[in-house]
Design a protein around this motif. Structure first.
Motif, PDB file in Angstrom:
ATOM      1  N   PRO A  50       0.520  -0.907  -0.576  1.00  0.00           N
ATOM      2  CA  PRO A  50      -0.204  -0.018  -0.175  1.00  0.00           C
ATOM      3  C   PRO A  50       1.046   1.417   0.047  1.00  0.00           C
ATOM      4  N   SER A  84       1.084  -6.359  -5.782  1.00  0.00           N
ATOM      5  CA  SER A  84       1.429  -6.920  -4.817  1.00  0.00           C
ATOM      6  C   SER A  84       0.347  -7.167  -3.370  1.00  0.00           C
ATOM      7  N   THR A  85      -0.712  -5.608  -3.231  1.00  0.00           N
ATOM      8  CA  THR A  85      -1.366  -5.344  -2.183  1.00  0.00           C
ATOM      9  C   THR A  85      -2.556  -6.166  -3.057  1.00  0.00           C
ATOM     10  N   LEU A  86      -3.481  -6.923  -4.075  1.00  0.00           N
ATOM     11  CA  LEU A  86      -3.900  -7.471  -4.554  1.00  0.00           C
ATOM     12  C   LEU A  86      -3.505  -9.050  -3.883  1.00  0.00           C
ATOM     13  N   VAL A  88      -1.728  -9.420  -1.334  1.00  0.00           N
ATOM     14  CA  VAL A  88      -1.530 -10.006  -0.357  1.00  0.00           C
ATOM     15  C   VAL A  88      -2.798 -10.169   0.524  1.00  0.00           C
ATOM     16  N   LEU A  89      -3.464  -9.829   0.264  1.00  0.00           N
ATOM     17  CA  LEU A  89      -5.564  -9.131   0.733  1.00  0.00           C
ATOM     18  C   LEU A  89      -5.517 -11.453   0.090  1.00  0.00           C
ATOM     19  N   LEU A  90      -5.745 -11.628  -1.195  1.00  0.00           N
ATOM     20  CA  LEU A  90      -5.448 -12.465  -1.782  1.00  0.00           C
ATOM     21  C   LEU A  90      -5.136 -14.202  -0.466  1.00  0.00           C
ATOM     22  N   VAL A  92      -4.900 -13.473   2.703  1.00  0.00           N
ATOM     23  CA  VAL A  92      -5.055 -13.160   4.133  1.00  0.00           C
ATOM     24  C   VAL A  92      -6.449 -13.695   4.159  1.00  0.00           C
ATOM     25  N   VAL A  93      -6.978 -13.426   2.974  1.00  0.00           N
ATOM     26  CA  VAL A  93      -8.984 -14.450   2.744  1.00  0.00           C
ATOM     27  C   VAL A  93      -8.213 -15.463   2.238  1.00  0.00           C
ATOM     28  N   THR A  94      -7.776 -16.164   2.050  1.00  0.00           N
ATOM     29  CA  THR A  94      -6.820 -17.799   1.819  1.00  0.00           C
ATOM     30  C   THR A  94      -6.510 -18.420   3.103  1.00  0.00           C
ATOM     31  N   ALA A  97      -1.761 -16.422   4.131  1.00  0.00           N
ATOM     32  CA  ALA A  97      -0.232 -15.393   4.358  1.00  0.00           C
ATOM     33  C   ALA A  97      -0.141 -16.201   6.208  1.00  0.00           C
TER      34      ALA A  97
END
Length: 359
Positions: A50, A84-86, A88-90, A92-94, A97
């Motif tokens: 970010p 990279s942000t996308l 990281v979010l992916l 975290v969701v799955t 991370a």
């Protein structure tokens, strides 16, 4: 002559008013926006994605208002940071991370536990990678002694010039004997020594010997070790330590029986008998005068009487000339120390009451 052919340089043949004007300096390039550079770097290394987005957006605004170079770098930083942000979010969701962090943490912990066998110290408990103690080991994993471990370091012996080389048959026998001594001193309580525990040691390799390594690392190894084998203030109370040390002193003196034939030279046996008598007398006083729990005092007093009786037989053995008489008094001295009295003393102090196999 055409002045331009001289690149604007003065011509000494022309009057001053006909001299060419000097060439103007080349235009200075516009500076590169620092935030654009930072955004690109952050986007490439994928750290704090970010932040790369924010820096790239601010850089574009500055360039549009104030001018300057770096628009392409800012855009590239924004794109890379957005990707990279996308990701990281992916993750975290799955849950990826969390797995990645756990793997990273485990790797750091594993690296911090790893220690060279040359850096091991007394009291270290460790596991050998792969659990294979038969191959040459360079690094081991240090673990708490209350967790499952392969071995525990009982002491370090530094080889002197007079000691045999570790790779020779004499050196192997010397190392084993020295480690037996260190192991006994480390554990001391023979009744608490696990049956499946064996002596294991690390000796200098040819390479480390050439670099000045002279240390032999002695350890105890066995299946399913889950506690420290060390006898000390951290594992026993003062009363237990006093009693264990008394029995250890007697056992240690008994191990010094001479190897020579009595008939050939009885003097070493007489010296051994005198030492046994002195150790038993000294430890009898320690048992009698010790500060014991009230419930344990009778059992410790009974053991002290046995020490005294045994010591007297050893004293007589030290003075006799006949070999048969010597061994008769030695046998009487050994029989004066009964397993039953030792069990009673240990039970009164809360120690293990299971005799070792040789008892």
């Amino acid at each position: 002559m055409d002045p331009s052919a001289q690149g604007g340089r003065p011509d000494p043949q022309l009057p001053a008013y006909q001299q060419p004007l000097p060439c103007p300096p080349p235009p200075r390039p516009e500076p590169v926006n620092g935030l654009a550079i930072t955004s690109l770097v952050v986007g490439i290394v994928c750290c704090l994605p970010p932040l790369g987005l924010v820096l790239g957006t601010v850089a574009l605004g500055q360039i549009s208002r104030k001018g300057g170079r770096g628009k392409g770098m800012a855009i590239a930083g924004i794109v890379l940071s957005a990707i990279s942000t996308l990701l990281v979010l992916l993750m975290v969701v799955t849950g990826a991370a969390g797995d990645a962090w756990n793997g990273f943490r485990d790797g750091v912990e594993s690296a911090s536990r790893s220690k060279s066998t040359q850096d091991l110290r007394k009291g270290d408990c460790f596991n050998v990678p792969g659990g294979d103690l038969e191959r040459e080991v360079v690094n081991v994993d240090i673990v708490p002694c209350d967790r499952r471990h392969d071995a525990e370091v009982t002491g370090i012996h530094r080889l002197e010039k007079s000691d045999p080389a570790p790779g020779s048959p004499a050196g192997e026998a010397f190392t084993e004997n020295r480690c037996f001594e260190l192991n006994d001193a480390y554990v001391r309580d023979s009744w608490a020594f696990p049956d499946d525990v064996e002596t294991y040691y690390f000796v200098p390799t040819e390479e480390s010997w050439a670099l000045g390594d002279r240390e032999v690392t002695c350890t105890l190894t066995g299946d399913g070790l889950t506690r420290s084998l060390r006898v000390g203030p951290d594992s026993h109370d003062p009363s237990q330590l006093s009693y264990i040390n008394a029995e250890y002193a007697v056992e240690n003196a008994a191990y010094e029986e001479p190897d020579a034939d009595f008939a050939y030279d009885p003097s070493p046996y007489r010296s051994w008998a005198r030492k046994m008598s002195a150790v038993l007398a000294e430890r009898a006083v320690a048992l009698r005068d010790g500060s014991w729990p009230e419930a344990a005092s009778p059992s410790l007093a009974a053991r002290a009487e046995q020490f005294e009786a045994s010591g007297k037989e050893w004293a007589v053995a030290a003075e006799v000339a006949d070999e048969d008489a010597f061994w008769t008094h030695v046998t009487a001295a050994e029989e004066a120390l009964t397993t039953e009295a030792r069990i009673a003393a240990r039970a009164a102090l809360g120690l293990s009451t299971t005799p070792p196999p040789e008892e």
